[in-house]
Design a protein around this motif. Structure first.
Motif, PDB file in Angstrom:
ATOM      1  N   GLN A 190      27.836  43.670  27.291  1.00  0.00           N
ATOM      2  CA  GLN A 190      26.494  43.959  26.779  1.00  0.00           C
ATOM      3  C   GLN A 190      26.454  45.357  26.139  1.00  0.00           C
ATOM      4  O   GLN A 190      25.668  46.213  26.552  1.00  0.00           O
ATOM      5  N   PRO A 191      27.285  45.592  25.133  1.00  0.00           N
ATOM      6  CA  PRO A 191      27.343  46.940  24.540  1.00  0.00           C
ATOM      7  C   PRO A 191      26.014  47.412  23.966  1.00  0.00           C
ATOM      8  O   PRO A 191      25.703  48.605  24.028  1.00  0.00           O
ATOM      9  N   GLU A 192      25.230  46.503  23.398  1.00  0.00           N
ATOM     10  CA  GLU A 192      23.948  46.903  22.818  1.00  0.00           C
ATOM     11  C   GLU A 192      22.994  47.416  23.884  1.00  0.00           C
ATOM     12  O   GLU A 192      22.227  48.360  23.642  1.00  0.00           O
ATOM     13  N   GLU A 193      23.026  46.812  25.075  1.00  0.00           N
ATOM     14  CA  GLU A 193      22.176  47.282  26.174  1.00  0.00           C
ATOM     15  C   GLU A 193      22.613  48.661  26.629  1.00  0.00           C
ATOM     16  O   GLU A 193      21.780  49.515  26.971  1.00  0.00           O
ATOM     17  N   MET A 194      23.913  48.895  26.650  1.00  0.00           N
ATOM     18  CA  MET A 194      24.436  50.204  27.033  1.00  0.00           C
ATOM     19  C   MET A 194      24.008  51.258  26.026  1.00  0.00           C
ATOM     20  O   MET A 194      23.591  52.372  26.393  1.00  0.00           O
ATOM     21  N   ARG A 195      24.099  50.938  24.749  1.00  0.00           N
ATOM     22  CA  ARG A 195      23.787  51.915  23.709  1.00  0.00           C
ATOM     23  C   ARG A 195      22.319  52.337  23.725  1.00  0.00           C
ATOM     24  O   ARG A 195      21.981  53.440  23.298  1.00  0.00           O
ATOM     25  N   LYS A 196      21.455  51.464  24.228  1.00  0.00           N
ATOM     26  CA  LYS A 196      20.027  51.785  24.303  1.00  0.00           C
ATOM     27  C   LYS A 196      19.750  52.935  25.264  1.00  0.00           C
ATOM     28  O   LYS A 196      18.751  53.647  25.115  1.00  0.00           O
ATOM     29  N   ILE A 197      20.608  53.105  26.270  1.00  0.00           N
ATOM     30  CA  ILE A 197      20.346  54.107  27.309  1.00  0.00           C
ATOM     31  C   ILE A 197      21.435  55.185  27.346  1.00  0.00           C
ATOM     32  O   ILE A 197      21.546  55.937  28.318  1.00  0.00           O
ATOM     33  N   LEU A 198      22.223  55.267  26.278  1.00  0.00           N
ATOM     34  CA  LEU A 198      23.351  56.195  26.230  1.00  0.00           C
ATOM     35  C   LEU A 198      23.087  57.351  25.275  1.00  0.00           C
ATOM     36  O   LEU A 198      22.580  57.163  24.173  1.00  0.00           O
ATOM     37  N   GLY A 199      23.449  58.552  25.717  1.00  0.00           N
ATOM     38  CA  GLY A 199      23.510  59.712  24.840  1.00  0.00           C
ATOM     39  C   GLY A 199      24.957  60.168  24.776  1.00  0.00           C
ATOM     40  O   GLY A 199      25.622  60.258  25.809  1.00  0.00           O
ATOM     41  N   TYR A 200      25.463  60.456  23.570  1.00  0.00           N
ATOM     42  CA  TYR A 200      26.892  60.728  23.418  1.00  0.00           C
ATOM     43  C   TYR A 200      27.103  61.913  22.504  1.00  0.00           C
ATOM     44  O   TYR A 200      26.599  61.945  21.381  1.00  0.00           O
ATOM     45  N   LEU A 201      27.857  62.910  22.998  1.00  0.00           N
ATOM     46  CA  LEU A 201      28.286  64.033  22.177  1.00  0.00           C
ATOM     47  C   LEU A 201      29.802  64.017  22.141  1.00  0.00           C
ATOM     48  O   LEU A 201      30.466  64.466  23.076  1.00  0.00           O
ATOM     49  N   PRO A 202      30.397  63.454  21.079  1.00  0.00           N
ATOM     50  CA  PRO A 202      31.864  63.368  21.001  1.00  0.00           C
ATOM     51  C   PRO A 202      32.505  64.718  20.762  1.00  0.00           C
ATOM     52  O   PRO A 202      31.832  65.697  20.422  1.00  0.00           O
ATOM     53  N   GLN A 203      33.807  64.765  20.923  1.00  0.00           N
ATOM     54  CA  GLN A 203      34.548  66.013  20.731  1.00  0.00           C
ATOM     55  C   GLN A 203      34.422  66.502  19.293  1.00  0.00           C
ATOM     56  O   GLN A 203      34.221  67.691  19.050  1.00  0.00           O
ATOM     57  N   ASP A 204      34.549  65.606  18.334  1.00  0.00           N
ATOM     58  CA  ASP A 204      34.415  65.958  16.920  1.00  0.00           C
ATOM     59  C   ASP A 204      33.066  65.461  16.442  1.00  0.00           C
ATOM     60  O   ASP A 204      32.910  64.298  16.057  1.00  0.00           O
ATOM     61  N   PHE A 205      32.080  66.351  16.518  1.00  0.00           N
ATOM     62  CA  PHE A 205      30.711  65.975  16.199  1.00  0.00           C
ATOM     63  C   PHE A 205      30.391  66.404  14.776  1.00  0.00           C
ATOM     64  O   PHE A 205      30.144  67.573  14.498  1.00  0.00           O
ATOM     65  N   GLY A 206      30.417  65.455  13.851  1.00  0.00           N
ATOM     66  CA  GLY A 206      30.144  65.763  12.461  1.00  0.00           C
ATOM     67  C   GLY A 206      28.660  65.678  12.147  1.00  0.00           C
ATOM     68  O   GLY A 206      27.925  64.862  12.711  1.00  0.00           O
ATOM     69  N   VAL A 207      28.189  66.553  11.268  1.00  0.00           N
ATOM     70  CA  VAL A 207      26.787  66.536  10.855  1.00  0.00           C
ATOM     71  C   VAL A 207      26.721  66.715   9.341  1.00  0.00           C
ATOM     72  O   VAL A 207      27.683  67.148   8.710  1.00  0.00           O
ATOM     73  N   TYR A 208      25.569  66.361   8.788  1.00  0.00           N
ATOM     74  CA  TYR A 208      25.333  66.636   7.371  1.00  0.00           C
ATOM     75  C   TYR A 208      24.951  68.109   7.252  1.00  0.00           C
ATOM     76  O   TYR A 208      23.871  68.520   7.664  1.00  0.00           O
ATOM     77  N   SER A 209      25.837  68.897   6.707  1.00  0.00           N
ATOM     78  CA  SER A 209      25.687  70.351   6.764  1.00  0.00           C
ATOM     79  C   SER A 209      24.534  70.887   5.922  1.00  0.00           C
ATOM     80  O   SER A 209      24.048  71.992   6.165  1.00  0.00           O
ATOM     81  N   ASN A 210      24.078  70.131   4.927  1.00  0.00           N
ATOM     82  CA  ASN A 210      23.048  70.652   4.033  1.00  0.00           C
ATOM     83  C   ASN A 210      21.629  70.237   4.406  1.00  0.00           C
ATOM     84  O   ASN A 210      20.710  70.361   3.596  1.00  0.00           O
ATOM     85  N   VAL A 211      21.453  69.720   5.627  1.00  0.00           N
ATOM     86  CA  VAL A 211      20.107  69.417   6.114  1.00  0.00           C
ATOM     87  C   VAL A 211      19.836  70.290   7.333  1.00  0.00           C
ATOM     88  O   VAL A 211      20.753  70.817   7.962  1.00  0.00           O
ATOM     89  N   SER A 212      18.579  70.432   7.667  1.00  0.00           N
ATOM     90  CA  SER A 212      18.205  71.253   8.817  1.00  0.00           C
ATOM     91  C   SER A 212      18.317  70.440  10.102  1.00  0.00           C
ATOM     92  O   SER A 212      18.373  69.206  10.075  1.00  0.00           O
TER      93      SER A 212
END
Length: 292
Positions: free
Chosen positions: A69-91
């Motif tokens: 039931q991966p979708e059920e898990m994802r509903k209640i999961l917060g995840y900060l991976p080791q390589d956390f990429g972001v869009y650098s040009n947004v706030s």
């Protein structure tokens, strides 16, 4: 709610055994997963986060069969991976609004309130309109925690969150994680012993894809009580000491090496009894692994 991991195994390319029969019970609070780079920590975190499937084994979180039931898990999961990429040009504010929409917070007023509360909580509200590319490493990590907290998750995974942070930013991050861990399952995956000894009530040490040790940090430390001895040496005597004694670690004090050895008895009067730390336990386990 309890996370139960049972007999979990994963092999890459039919050769590399990333996880080997991992069994762990993780309850509410801060749980530390300690191990060297390449020990299998990130593979385990990705599997729990439903980003990859294992070859065998089960994972349950309360009534949720995580692998089925991966979708059920994802509903209640917060995840900060080791390589956390972001869009650098947004706030950070814009990015959190975007992620909040993807997590189902569609009401604009509710979303604004949620985002602002999170920015205050991670001490980024005053710089919420600054581009993410202008954030320091510690600020980016705090932003990563903010996005992981969206949707009030019941389990949060943070993978190597303090690597590369300066002491002040690391301390801020410790305080933030400690606060989060009061009411949530937080799994902290790290190779930094201080992260676990400072924050975690329970822990596991992993090496070569296997669980080597589990328990509470203070209880694990006490297993070596009365068995650790230290001695200050001249530099030219270090090589001989490694040949003569079971040295598990060396550190330097005032420019001179200080060795730590494991022995049931005091080797001689030149050695002084040492109170064990979690770092000593970790070094000893790695030493035992290397001599097998």
């Amino acid at each position: 709610m309890t996370l139960e991991i049972t007999n979990l195994s994963k092999t890459y390319n039919k050769e590399k055994k990333a996880l080997s029969d991992i069994t762990l019970t993780i309850r509410q609070g801060m749980f530390g997963l300690l191990g060297q780079n390449g020990a299998g920590k990130s593979s385990l975190m990705r599997t729990i986060a439903t980003l990859q499937d294992p070859d065998s084994g089960t994972i349950t979180l309360g009534a949720i069969d995580v692998l089925k039931q991966p979708e059920e898990m994802r509903k209640i999961l917060g995840y900060l991976p080791q390589d956390f990429g972001v869009y650098s040009n947004v706030s950070s504010c814009e990015m959190l609004h975007h992620i909040a929409k993807m997590k189902g917070i569609s009401n604009s007023a509710e979303r604004k309130e949620t985002v602002n509360e999170l920015l205050v909580r991670v001490n980024l509200f005053d710089v919420k309109d600054r581009k993410l590319s202008q954030y320091s490493g510690g600020m980016r990590q705090r932003f990563g925690i903010a996005q992981a907290l969206l949707g009030n998750p019941q389990i949060i995974i943070v993978d190597e969150p303090t690597a590369g942070l300066d002491p002040m930013e690391r301390n801020r991050f410790y305080n933030l994680l400690s606060d989060i861990g009061e009411n949530t399952i937080v799994i902290l995956s790290t190779h930094i012993v201080e992260d676990v000894s400072t924050l975690c009530n329970d822990m596991a040490i992993i090496g070569d894809g296997k669980v080597i040790k589990t328990g509470k940090p203070n209880e694990i430390e006490n297993e070596l009580a009365g068995k650790l001895w230290i001695k200050t040496l001249e530099k030219d005597a270090l090589k001989q000491a490694y040949e003569e004694y079971p040295v598990i670690s060396t550190y330097y004090e005032a420019g001179k090496p200080v060795i730590t050895i494991l022995s049931d008895l005091q080797p001689n009067d030149s050695f002084t009894l040492k109170k064990p730390t979690l770092e000593d336990v970790y070094f000893n386990l790695m030493f035992q692994q290397n001599i097998k």
